[in-house]
Design a protein around this motif. Structure first.
Motif, PDB file in Angstrom:
ATOM      1  N   TYR A 251       0.823  -1.204   0.000  1.00  0.00           N
ATOM      2  CA  TYR A 251       0.000   0.000   0.000  1.00  0.00           C
ATOM      3  C   TYR A 251       0.859   1.257   0.000  1.00  0.00           C
ATOM      4  O   TYR A 251       1.812   1.378   0.770  1.00  0.00           O
ATOM      5  N   GLY A 252       0.546   2.191  -0.883  1.00  0.00           N
ATOM      6  CA  GLY A 252       1.241   3.466  -0.929  1.00  0.00           C
ATOM      7  C   GLY A 252       2.568   3.440  -1.658  1.00  0.00           C
ATOM      8  O   GLY A 252       3.236   4.467  -1.763  1.00  0.00           O
ATOM      9  N   SER A 253       2.948   2.298  -2.180  1.00  0.00           N
ATOM     10  CA  SER A 253       4.201   2.165  -2.913  1.00  0.00           C
ATOM     11  C   SER A 253       3.878   2.099  -4.405  1.00  0.00           C
ATOM     12  O   SER A 253       2.817   2.527  -4.849  1.00  0.00           O
TER      13      SER A 253
ATOM     14  N   CYS B  52      -3.170   6.057  -4.644  1.00  0.00           N
ATOM     15  CA  CYS B  52      -3.295   5.925  -3.192  1.00  0.00           C
ATOM     16  C   CYS B  52      -3.941   7.173  -2.600  1.00  0.00           C
ATOM     17  O   CYS B  52      -3.549   8.302  -2.905  1.00  0.00           O
TER      18      CYS B  52
ATOM     19  N   SER C  67      -3.877   8.273   0.474  1.00  0.00           N
ATOM     20  CA  SER C  67      -3.172   8.969   1.550  1.00  0.00           C
ATOM     21  C   SER C  67      -1.685   9.164   1.296  1.00  0.00           C
ATOM     22  O   SER C  67      -1.010   9.823   2.087  1.00  0.00           O
ATOM     23  N   VAL C  68      -1.161   8.601   0.208  1.00  0.00           N
ATOM     24  CA  VAL C  68       0.262   8.748  -0.109  1.00  0.00           C
ATOM     25  C   VAL C  68       0.391   9.347  -1.512  1.00  0.00           C
ATOM     26  O   VAL C  68       0.126   8.662  -2.498  1.00  0.00           O
TER      27      VAL C  68
ATOM     28  N   GLY D  20       1.728   7.507  -4.718  1.00  0.00           N
ATOM     29  CA  GLY D  20       1.721   6.077  -4.447  1.00  0.00           C
ATOM     30  C   GLY D  20       0.501   5.406  -5.069  1.00  0.00           C
ATOM     31  O   GLY D  20      -0.398   6.053  -5.601  1.00  0.00           O
ATOM     32  N   ARG D  21       0.477   4.079  -5.017  1.00  0.00           N
ATOM     33  CA  ARG D  21      -0.616   3.296  -5.567  1.00  0.00           C
ATOM     34  C   ARG D  21      -1.167   2.359  -4.494  1.00  0.00           C
ATOM     35  O   ARG D  21      -0.504   2.071  -3.503  1.00  0.00           O
ATOM     36  N   GLN D  22      -2.364   1.873  -4.716  1.00  0.00           N
ATOM     37  CA  GLN D  22      -2.994   0.950  -3.774  1.00  0.00           C
ATOM     38  C   GLN D  22      -3.793  -0.090  -4.536  1.00  0.00           C
ATOM     39  O   GLN D  22      -4.319   0.163  -5.614  1.00  0.00           O
TER      40      GLN D  22
END
Length: 219
Positions: A30-32, A62, A64-65, A68-70
């Motif tokens: 998550y978030g990477s 993402c 919240s980041v 980033g990706r989720q």
């Protein structure tokens, strides 16, 4: 009809310089993004010189980041939300797997999924539900995202390696033990390792165990 997003991300060509004889698909947390886990390829490429490493970005931005990706949002942390989330991203991941196998003329027996955290949940969800058995699934710091449904949805039983830190502050190590018990109860071949003092991360021992597992399944 719902449009399935097409996944894409970085890759690392076979170290041999020849055509790919096997595939390892990394699934990030998550978030990477895919650029994070593709950095694992140099650790394993010498032992798997004919392997193409692929690391797609998750299908959703993402929440919240930034940048980033989720695979699914974490605004709701209930088991029901996790089970629903993993199912949302399963179709694009399966489409990506199908496309990569077709592009390289390979079967599922030459493909391993390697996931970290949320990516490990994706790997453990998708792998057993594929019509043909994958070479293996490696889950670092993950868990079964929809354990209650697994028994009724198992189609194939790829070999599984689970690795977790006993100081994991995001997903406690109990998640490994629960997954191992359930998978073994469904006749999966499961190996596991707990890294002492490790948090939510991958250590050198985990990399070594991952390499041995992949060599045994792909080489």
């Amino acid at each position: 009809m719902t449009r399935i997003p097409m996944l894409a991300g970085p890759s690392a060509a076979p170290a041999s310089g020849g055509p790919a004889k096997s595939l390892v698909i990394f699934l990030h947390g998550y978030g990477s993004d895919g650029a994070d886990l593709i950095d694992l390829a140099p650790y394993w490429a010498p032992a798997l010189p004919d392997t193409l490493f692929l690391s797609p970005d998750a299908p959703q931005p993402c929440e919240s980041v930034p940048y980033g990706r989720q695979w699914w949002p974490l605004t709701n942390l209930t088991p029901a939300a996790r089970a629903a989330g993993v199912r949302v991203s399963a179709p694009p991941l399966n489409a990506y797997i199908d496309a990569q196998l077709a592009a390289h003329g390979l079967g599922e027996d030459k493909l391993a999924l390697v996931g970290f955290s949320q990516g490990a949940m994706m790997a453990l969800h998708v792998g057993p539900r594929r019509a043909r058995t994958l070479a293996g699934v490696v889950g670092f710091s993950g868990m079964l995202a929809d354990p209650d449904a697994l028994a009724g949805e198992v189609v194939t039983r790829p070999s599984v390696l689970l690795v977790h830190g006993d100081r994991d502050e995001i997903l406690p190590v109990e998640a490994l033990h629960q997954a191992e018990v359930q998978l073994k109860g469904l006749d999966f071949d499961v190996a596991s390792h707990v890294s002492r003092g490790l948090g939510h991360s991958i250590d050198e021992v985990g990399l070594q165990l991952g390499a041995r597992f992949l060599i045994s399944r792909l080489a």
